[in-house]
Design an enzyme around this catalytic site. Structure first.
Site, mmCIF file in Angstrom:
data_model
loop_
_atom_site.group_PDB
_atom_site.id
_atom_site.type_symbol
_atom_site.label_atom_id
_atom_site.label_comp_id
_atom_site.label_asym_id
_atom_site.label_seq_id
_atom_site.Cartn_x
_atom_site.Cartn_y
_atom_site.Cartn_z
ATOM 1 N N GLU A 56 0.863 -1.179 0.000
ATOM 2 C CA GLU A 56 0.000 0.000 0.000
ATOM 3 C C GLU A 56 0.899 1.228 0.000
ATOM 4 O OE1 GLU A 56 -2.759 2.491 3.126
ATOM 5 O OE2 GLU A 56 -2.628 0.329 3.390
ATOM 6 N N HIS A 74 13.310 -3.802 5.294
ATOM 7 C CA HIS A 74 13.113 -3.909 3.852
ATOM 8 C C HIS A 74 11.882 -4.755 3.540
ATOM 9 C CE1 HIS A 74 15.629 -7.413 4.982
ATOM 10 N NE2 HIS A 74 14.819 -8.052 4.148
#
Length: 126
Positions: A56, A74
């Protein structure tokens, strides 16, 4: 339960969508402006949004800088040809910050790419 998405705040929605779709080959599932809240959401991913995890992307209108902090590490992506993937990313203008090769103290072949916002994307040979 199932993981459905990870949210990243971005400073430039168009550049972020271009990176994830054109450089990393994801599909844009949706993009919607929320004028009353002054933000835009976009969802990107490889499979169908209902079936696979997505990223998102959140753009807060008028905000073009964020502190990434040191807690987030990450996002990891599995790839079948890590060396070819790194070459393609570079050809498309992406920034490979750690070339493909075995990880330190192990044998798994990894690489790292940086998105336009500074977020790290790990590629893992599978």
């Amino acid at each position: 339960m199932k993981m459905i998405h990870t949210m990243l705040r971005v400073k430039d929605m168009d550049a972020s969508i271009a990176f994830y779709t054109e450089v990393l080959g994801m599909k844009l599932h949706s993009r919607k402006d929320y004028p009353e809240g002054k933000f835009t959401l976009a969802f990107v991913g490889y499979g169908e949004e209902a079936d696979d995890g997505s990223i998102e992307l959140t753009y807060n209108w008028g905000r073009d800088q964020y502190e990434l902090g040191d807690a987030f590490g990450h996002v990891a992506l599995a790839v079948t040809d890590i060396y070819g993937t790194c070459d393609t990313i570079k050809e498309k203008g992406g920034q490979v910050v750690r070339e493909a090769g075995p990880m330190k103290h192990g044998t798994t072949v990894i690489a790292f790419v940086k998105d336009p916002n500074g977020y790290m994307i790990e590629l893992i040979q599978r």
